[in-house]
Design an enzyme around this catalytic site. Structure first.
Site, mmCIF file in Angstrom:
data_model
loop_
_atom_site.group_PDB
_atom_site.id
_atom_site.type_symbol
_atom_site.label_atom_id
_atom_site.label_comp_id
_atom_site.label_asym_id
_atom_site.label_seq_id
_atom_site.Cartn_x
_atom_site.Cartn_y
_atom_site.Cartn_z
ATOM 1 N N LYS A 79 0.839 -1.203 0.000
ATOM 2 C CA LYS A 79 0.000 0.000 0.000
ATOM 3 C C LYS A 79 0.873 1.252 0.000
ATOM 4 C CE LYS A 79 -3.987 2.069 2.412
ATOM 5 N NZ LYS A 79 -4.951 1.912 3.521
ATOM 6 N N SER A 154 -10.008 1.927 2.484
ATOM 7 C CA SER A 154 -9.126 2.677 1.615
ATOM 8 C C SER A 154 -8.093 1.829 0.892
ATOM 9 C CB SER A 154 -8.389 3.729 2.461
ATOM 10 O OG SER A 154 -7.534 3.105 3.422
ATOM 11 N N SER A 178 -10.503 -0.406 6.748
ATOM 12 C CA SER A 178 -9.887 -0.266 5.428
ATOM 13 C C SER A 178 -9.118 -1.481 4.932
ATOM 14 C CB SER A 178 -8.960 0.952 5.405
ATOM 15 O OG SER A 178 -9.707 2.138 5.421
#
Length: 496
Positions: A79, A154, A178
């Site tokens: 990420k 997210s 998330s």
């Protein structure tokens, strides 16, 4: 079976045995990325040569006899909110476009030390603020099951990369759901470890008392192997727990719930929940009972107040954390022509660099922390947080784990909730309580909804440092359902 279809555990075993090289495995996944990335947009940065150089270095370490972990040579998507010294780190924001950090996050460093090969940096909602990965400054990520729908957020880029077979593993962060929410929407496994069980050092902060790094994988054992790889005490993180990592790999291999007490959260279900989601959830609960678990209903009334409390606490911390992006030290700088004051340059930079959702949360948080409102808003929200933690504690005196749907609905169409923040925030209705309390929680696939054929997630919540219980229950459900289906749920995302 091609290399991209194998589990991370299988790939690690092949590489350790010399039956495949880290370079071969990396090339197979890079080729897959080249094939599907134009459709999915899971990655923000990929450098084939950097990735292959990492893979060659791992092969050399193994040939030299160095003892590495079980995931040595296995590719991973990372990420783009963890710092990486050899790749840009942008948090999907224009304000950090092109920024190359001078250091690796602790999680990044531990992945490298264990011999994992970072394929690239994945897309996300800007600064991890969102539930759909539509808030990225670099365009939305698309769900591999249906390219017209969101992959969740997210950490949507990380979940989509694993679901699309671009990577066997990925890293995400979970502030209000998330990891678990996108895992549910893309039909994979996503785990939020106990807060403090995984280091936040080098993680670009959204809400410091909530942010938690965690793994994505296509099966529970792979997630557990990755969990053990990056977790553990870190003296560089003041909130890191100085305690042994729970035996999550052993629990995933045990996959036995006989004698466990499972609590069904009464408050999660009913109006607002998609019928197909509730149907799959109820089947999963019945399955647990058939496997020898004792199932009881548990009421946690304060969970209904978790959403409003979260949307005061998280924006307040965001307001404080994002003050560092001031156009003076690093990142974007707008309007610095020698005629403007530092305050003017700062205002112009933030106006150009932050997206609408980030600005919304900064304003909400700044208001909640302002003089005369602090006690009425932020202070009250923290009191609600304490009540939620106490209700979790009381529940875990009755049961070993709690279960619920991970999300009220399956993946929704891109753009459907873009202009309705409340509808978007409701996607995290079931996941937020665990973030406020800091306990462990996992999402595992439990079938497809009848209405749209899209994945449904089962959430398993455990006490602080009870991460192994999540894996034990998740693995048992996974094993039983795979036996029923004749194989994994995620054989191939239909849209690809």
């Amino acid at each position: 079976m091609s290399l991209i279809r194998k589990s991370a555990a299988e790939l690690g075993a092949l590489i350790a045995a010399g039956e495949a090289s880290a370079v071969e495995v990396a090339e197979a996944h890079l080729d897959r990325m080249a094939e599907v990335e134009p459709k999915v947009n899971a990655f923000l940065h990929v450098d084939r040569e950097v990735t292959l150089a990492q893979a060659r270095a791992v092969d050399e370490r193994l040939r030299a006899g160095e003892r590495l972990g079980p995931l040595a040579g296995v590719p991973i998507a990372h990420k783009d909110i963890f710092t990486t010294a050899d790749m840009p780190t942008t948090a999907a924001s224009k304000i950090l476009e092109g920024w190359r950090p001078p250091y690796d996050a602790t999680v990044t460093r531990r992945l490298r030390e264990a011999g994992l090969v970072i394929l690239g940096k994945t897309n996300l909602d800007e600064f991890a603020m969102g539930s759909s990965t539509e808030n990225s400054a670099y365009g939305p990520t698309r769900n591999p099951w249906d390219l017209t729908r969101v992959p969740g957020g997210s950490s949507g880029g990380s979940s989509a990369a694993v679901a699309a077979y671009e990577a066997p593993l990925s890293m995400g962060t979970d502030t209000g759901g998330s990891i678990r929410q996108p895992a549910a929407l893309t039909g994979i496994v996503g785990m939020k470890p106990t807060y403090g069980g995984s280091s936040r050092y080098g993680l670009i902060a959204f809400a410091s008392s909530l942010d938690t790094p965690g793994p994505f994988a296509r099966d529970v054992l792979d997630a557990a192997l990755l969990h053990e790889t990056f977790s553990g005490h870190d003296p560089l993180d003041s909130t890191s727990i100085d305690a042994p990592v729970p035996s999550v790999v052993e629990a995933a291999r045990q996959a036995d719930v006989s004698g466990m007490r499972v609590g069904v959260v009464k408050e999660f279900g009913g109006d607002g929940y998609q019928p197909g989601v509730l149907a799959r959830f109820n089947e999963a609960v019945a399955l647990l009972e058939s496997l020898g678990a004792k199932v009881v209903e548990v009421s946690c009334p304060s969970f209904a107040t978790a959403l409003p409390a979260y949307y005061l606490i998280a924006p307040s911390e965001c307001s404080s954390n994002l003050a560092r992006f001031d156009a003076m030290r690093y990142g974007l700088r707008v309007g610095d022509d020698g005629t403007r004051s530092a305050e003017e340059v700062m205002a112009l930079t933030r106006a150009a660099g932050f997206g609408p959702e980030v600005k919304r949360r900064i304003m909400l948080g700044t208001y909640a922390l302002s003089s005369g409102y602090y006690d009425a808003y932020y202070g009250q929200a923290q009191k609600v947080r304490t009540v939620i933690s106490r209700e979790f504690d009381a529940a875990f005196h009755q049961v070993d784990v709690l279960v619920s749907p991970t999300t009220p609905t399956t993946a929704f169409p891109i753009g459907e909730r873009a202009d309705d923040p409340m509808a978007m925030y409701l996607a995290d209705l079931c996941t937020i309580p665990s973030n406020l309390a800091g306990n462990a929680a996992i999402s595992v696939p439990c079938g497809l909804a009848d209405e749209d054929g899209l994945p449904v997630g089962l959430q398993v919540m455990a006490p602080v440092l009870g991460d192994d219980r999540c894996y034990r229950v998740g693995a048992a459900v996974e094993k039983a359902l795979e036996s029923r289906w004749g194989g994994p749920l995620l054989k191939e995302a239909a849209a690809l």
